[in-house]
Design a protein around this motif. Structure first.
Motif, PDB file in Angstrom:
ATOM      1  N   LEU A 163       0.836  -1.204   0.000  1.00  0.00           N
ATOM      2  CA  LEU A 163       0.000   0.000   0.000  1.00  0.00           C
ATOM      3  C   LEU A 163       0.870   1.254   0.000  1.00  0.00           C
ATOM      4  CD1 LEU A 163      -2.824  -1.007   2.514  1.00  0.00           C
ATOM      5  CD2 LEU A 163      -3.118  -0.522   0.069  1.00  0.00           C
ATOM      6  N   ARG A 164       1.894   1.263   0.836  1.00  0.00           N
ATOM      7  CA  ARG A 164       2.768   2.436   0.899  1.00  0.00           C
ATOM      8  C   ARG A 164       3.569   2.592  -0.391  1.00  0.00           C
ATOM      9  NH1 ARG A 164       6.672   4.527   5.797  1.00  0.00           N
ATOM     10  NH2 ARG A 164       7.794   6.085   4.578  1.00  0.00           N
ATOM     11  N   ARG A 165       4.102   1.479  -0.905  1.00  0.00           N
ATOM     12  CA  ARG A 165       4.933   1.541  -2.105  1.00  0.00           C
ATOM     13  C   ARG A 165       4.136   2.064  -3.307  1.00  0.00           C
ATOM     14  NH1 ARG A 165       7.734  -3.956  -3.234  1.00  0.00           N
ATOM     15  NH2 ARG A 165       8.047  -3.691  -0.997  1.00  0.00           N
ATOM     16  N   PHE A 166       2.940   1.555  -3.486  1.00  0.00           N
ATOM     17  CA  PHE A 166       2.120   1.999  -4.614  1.00  0.00           C
ATOM     18  C   PHE A 166       1.619   3.431  -4.419  1.00  0.00           C
ATOM     19  CE2 PHE A 166       1.755  -2.554  -5.703  1.00  0.00           C
ATOM     20  CZ  PHE A 166       1.977  -2.466  -7.072  1.00  0.00           C
ATOM     21  N   LYS A 213       2.519   6.386  -6.981  1.00  0.00           N
ATOM     22  CA  LYS A 213       1.479   7.201  -7.617  1.00  0.00           C
ATOM     23  C   LYS A 213       1.781   8.688  -7.444  1.00  0.00           C
ATOM     24  CE  LYS A 213      -2.532   7.840  -5.643  1.00  0.00           C
ATOM     25  NZ  LYS A 213      -3.935   7.692  -5.138  1.00  0.00           N
ATOM     26  N   LEU A 214       2.164   9.071  -6.237  1.00  0.00           N
ATOM     27  CA  LEU A 214       2.469  10.485  -5.978  1.00  0.00           C
ATOM     28  C   LEU A 214       3.679  10.959  -6.792  1.00  0.00           C
ATOM     29  CD1 LEU A 214       1.966  10.806  -2.099  1.00  0.00           C
ATOM     30  CD2 LEU A 214       0.356  11.358  -3.929  1.00  0.00           C
ATOM     31  N   THR A 230      -4.416  -6.093  -7.115  1.00  0.00           N
ATOM     32  CA  THR A 230      -5.565  -5.512  -6.418  1.00  0.00           C
ATOM     33  C   THR A 230      -5.163  -4.273  -5.633  1.00  0.00           C
ATOM     34  OG1 THR A 230      -6.550  -7.721  -6.215  1.00  0.00           O
ATOM     35  CG2 THR A 230      -7.475  -5.997  -4.842  1.00  0.00           C
ATOM     36  N   VAL A 231      -3.990  -4.318  -4.988  1.00  0.00           N
ATOM     37  CA  VAL A 231      -3.491  -3.133  -4.272  1.00  0.00           C
ATOM     38  C   VAL A 231      -3.288  -1.979  -5.246  1.00  0.00           C
ATOM     39  CG1 VAL A 231      -1.545  -2.163  -2.996  1.00  0.00           C
ATOM     40  CG2 VAL A 231      -2.455  -4.410  -2.373  1.00  0.00           C
ATOM     41  N   ALA A 232      -2.693  -2.256  -6.411  1.00  0.00           N
ATOM     42  CA  ALA A 232      -2.487  -1.214  -7.416  1.00  0.00           C
ATOM     43  C   ALA A 232      -3.822  -0.602  -7.831  1.00  0.00           C
ATOM     44  CB  ALA A 232      -1.769  -1.791  -8.630  1.00  0.00           C
ATOM     45  N   LYS A 233      -4.821  -1.422  -7.997  1.00  0.00           N
ATOM     46  CA  LYS A 233      -6.161  -0.949  -8.375  1.00  0.00           C
ATOM     47  C   LYS A 233      -6.754  -0.066  -7.282  1.00  0.00           C
ATOM     48  CE  LYS A 233     -10.843  -2.773  -9.180  1.00  0.00           C
ATOM     49  NZ  LYS A 233     -11.640  -4.029  -9.250  1.00  0.00           N
ATOM     50  N   VAL A 234      -6.658  -0.517  -6.025  1.00  0.00           N
ATOM     51  CA  VAL A 234      -7.223   0.238  -4.899  1.00  0.00           C
ATOM     52  C   VAL A 234      -6.543   1.590  -4.747  1.00  0.00           C
ATOM     53  CG1 VAL A 234      -7.319   0.280  -2.375  1.00  0.00           C
ATOM     54  CG2 VAL A 234      -8.080  -1.756  -3.618  1.00  0.00           C
ATOM     55  N   VAL A 235      -5.215   1.603  -4.891  1.00  0.00           N
ATOM     56  CA  VAL A 235      -4.447   2.840  -4.730  1.00  0.00           C
ATOM     57  C   VAL A 235      -4.629   3.766  -5.930  1.00  0.00           C
ATOM     58  CG1 VAL A 235      -2.099   3.773  -4.541  1.00  0.00           C
ATOM     59  CG2 VAL A 235      -2.781   1.764  -3.190  1.00  0.00           C
ATOM     60  N   GLY A 236      -4.843   3.198  -7.117  1.00  0.00           N
ATOM     61  CA  GLY A 236      -4.984   4.000  -8.328  1.00  0.00           C
ATOM     62  C   GLY A 236      -3.682   4.176  -9.075  1.00  0.00           C
ATOM     63  N   PHE A 237      -2.751   3.215  -8.896  1.00  0.00           N
ATOM     64  CA  PHE A 237      -1.476   3.263  -9.615  1.00  0.00           C
ATOM     65  C   PHE A 237      -1.687   2.730 -11.033  1.00  0.00           C
ATOM     66  CE2 PHE A 237       2.437   1.036 -10.933  1.00  0.00           C
ATOM     67  CZ  PHE A 237       3.321   2.123 -10.950  1.00  0.00           C
ATOM     68  N   PHE A 244      -4.447   4.557   5.999  1.00  0.00           N
ATOM     69  CA  PHE A 244      -3.065   4.991   5.762  1.00  0.00           C
ATOM     70  C   PHE A 244      -3.019   6.433   5.255  1.00  0.00           C
ATOM     71  CE2 PHE A 244       0.304   5.601   2.565  1.00  0.00           C
ATOM     72  CZ  PHE A 244       1.403   5.553   3.394  1.00  0.00           C
ATOM     73  N   VAL A 245      -3.864   6.757   4.297  1.00  0.00           N
ATOM     74  CA  VAL A 245      -3.897   8.116   3.742  1.00  0.00           C
ATOM     75  C   VAL A 245      -4.249   9.127   4.832  1.00  0.00           C
ATOM     76  CG1 VAL A 245      -5.110   9.653   2.159  1.00  0.00           C
ATOM     77  CG2 VAL A 245      -4.417   7.372   1.397  1.00  0.00           C
ATOM     78  N   ASP A 246      -5.208   8.776   5.673  1.00  0.00           N
ATOM     79  CA  ASP A 246      -5.644   9.697   6.728  1.00  0.00           C
ATOM     80  C   ASP A 246      -4.592   9.877   7.809  1.00  0.00           C
ATOM     81  OD1 ASP A 246      -8.048   9.982   5.414  1.00  0.00           O
ATOM     82  OD2 ASP A 246      -9.129   8.567   6.698  1.00  0.00           O
ATOM     83  N   ASN A 247      -3.673   8.917   7.921  1.00  0.00           N
ATOM     84  CA  ASN A 247      -2.694   8.955   9.017  1.00  0.00           C
ATOM     85  C   ASN A 247      -1.256   8.940   8.515  1.00  0.00           C
ATOM     86  OD1 ASN A 247      -4.383   8.356  11.708  1.00  0.00           O
ATOM     87  ND2 ASN A 247      -5.240   7.131  10.047  1.00  0.00           N
ATOM     88  N   GLN A 248      -1.031   9.300   7.253  1.00  0.00           N
ATOM     89  CA  GLN A 248       0.295   9.120   6.675  1.00  0.00           C
ATOM     90  C   GLN A 248       1.359  10.025   7.289  1.00  0.00           C
ATOM     91  OE1 GLN A 248       0.636  10.499   2.491  1.00  0.00           O
ATOM     92  NE2 GLN A 248      -1.536  10.980   2.688  1.00  0.00           N
ATOM     93  N   ASN A 249       0.967  11.061   7.985  1.00  0.00           N
ATOM     94  CA  ASN A 249       1.965  11.894   8.646  1.00  0.00           C
ATOM     95  C   ASN A 249       2.741  11.122   9.699  1.00  0.00           C
ATOM     96  OD1 ASN A 249       1.398  14.177   7.156  1.00  0.00           O
ATOM     97  ND2 ASN A 249      -0.123  14.953   8.604  1.00  0.00           N
ATOM     98  N   GLU A 250       2.142   9.989  10.160  1.00  0.00           N
ATOM     99  CA  GLU A 250       2.833   9.146  11.145  1.00  0.00           C
ATOM    100  C   GLU A 250       3.886   8.262  10.482  1.00  0.00           C
ATOM    101  OE1 GLU A 250       0.129   6.878  13.527  1.00  0.00           O
ATOM    102  OE2 GLU A 250      -1.377   8.446  13.534  1.00  0.00           O
TER     103      GLU A 250
END
Length: 323
Positions: free
Chosen positions: A187-190, A194-195, A261-268, A314-320
């Motif tokens: 999840l983090r890698r994808f 993407k970013l 599936t992770v790539a799809k969920v993240v939008g990569f 993860f997106v909501d808490n990525q500052n951690e």
């Protein structure tokens, strides 16, 4: 059924599983949940743990505290994994006994089963073959936890139960770029790819191994369910294999399918390549969950839905997770 005002200690409440158990207990109406941070109570300190139990007069314990990590972490820190987990388990289980606590639930791991165990893995597969090399120290610690519970039940008549979850993921997971499990790592890698508008992401291994994944809130619900099973139903003298119970979905997928599936969920939108020089681990790890189903529980969150929930957290808490 546990009284809603019972004093319940959740060890490891800040971790992924422990925090989910706290949420489940609160949702169920429990009002007397006891927690401690690592700085407040060092679970590797025998005297501190014993004094805690003797002082707090706990009714019930969920032992979700553990040192956990993925393949890299297990390979890099084997001594830490076996030592810390053994100490935590021994201290909590023995101190709970000395404090006359009758009910305890120990959370293990599917890695307790042999690397080449017949699939799906039944509870009876325990100690029938060689473990997966990459996480053997961690697995041995978890097996010791099961046997500790069994032994206190046999010798002292305690009601200490064990559940063996499949691979878990969800809110409060460890998203460290090197020491995390496969789903948070992906999840983090994808997300970062993407970013950064990267054209490709490299995934470890061949993509061929098959794995089963369970959303952590489902695991918490199963844990509370097993803790509240009637003693007669659960009695290991009636059915020895009930000394531990598998918890999972009974459904698996290839790592390639997971990655896609992770790539799809993240939008990569870029390419995915597999680095076959990296270790695959066991070829397949699927739990036989027939026993748990017969005891009245089954999962509710399918993989893609769970991945979306985990990614949103993860997106909501990525500052951690800036490290």
């Amino acid at each position: 059924m546990t009284a809603l005002n019972s004093k319940i200690f959740v060890a490891g409440n800040r971790g992924m599983v422990g925090s989910a158990i706290v949420r489940q207990l609160e949702t169920s109406g429990h009002t007397n949940i006891i927690t401690r941070t690592r700085t407040e109570l060092d679970l590797t300190n025998q005297q501190a743990v014993l004094e805690f139990f003797q002082t707090e007069k706990i009714d019930q314990v969920y032992l979700a505290a553990a040192k956990v990590g993925g393949i890299v972490a297990n390979n890099t820190y084997p001594a830490d994994f076996i030592y810390e987990n053994l100490m935590i388990q021994c201290n909590i289980i023995h101190s709970a006994h000395l404090a006359n606590i009758q009910q305890l639930l120990f959370l293990g791991s599917s890695c307790i089963y042999p690397k080449l165990a017949e699939q799906p893995m039944k509870e009876s597969a325990l100690l029938t073959g060689t473990l997966e090399e990459t996480n053997e120290p961690y697995a041995i610690a978890k097996i010791a936890g099961i046997k500790l519970c069994e032994s206190y039940n046999r010798q002292y008549g305690r009601d200490y139960r064990s559940v063996m979850p499949t691979n878990l993921y969800g809110a409060h997971d460890n998203f460290h770029p090197e020491n995390s499990h496969v789903i948070p790592a992906l999840l983090r890698r994808f997300h970062e790819a993407k970013l950064n508008n990267d054209k490709e992401v490299i995934a470890w291994g061949s993509g061929k191994p098959m794995r089963e994944f369970l959303y952590v809130d489902d695991m918490a619900a199963a844990s509370v369910h097993v803790m509240n099973l009637d003693k007669v139903t659960y009695d290991e003298n009636t059915d020895p294999m009930l000394s531990h119970i598998n918890v999972g979905t009974g459904v698996d997928c290839t790592i390639r399918e997971l990655v896609e599936t992770v790539a799809k969920v993240v939008g990569f939108k870029g390419q995915i390549k597999f680095d076959k020089t990296k270790p695959d681990g066991a070829p397949r790890k699927l739990m036989d969950v027939g026993r748990l189903k017969s005891l009245g529980w089954q999962y509710s969150v399918v993989l893609e839905d769970g991945l979306r929930l985990a990614y949103q957290w993860f997106v909501d808490n990525q500052n951690e997770f800036r490290s």
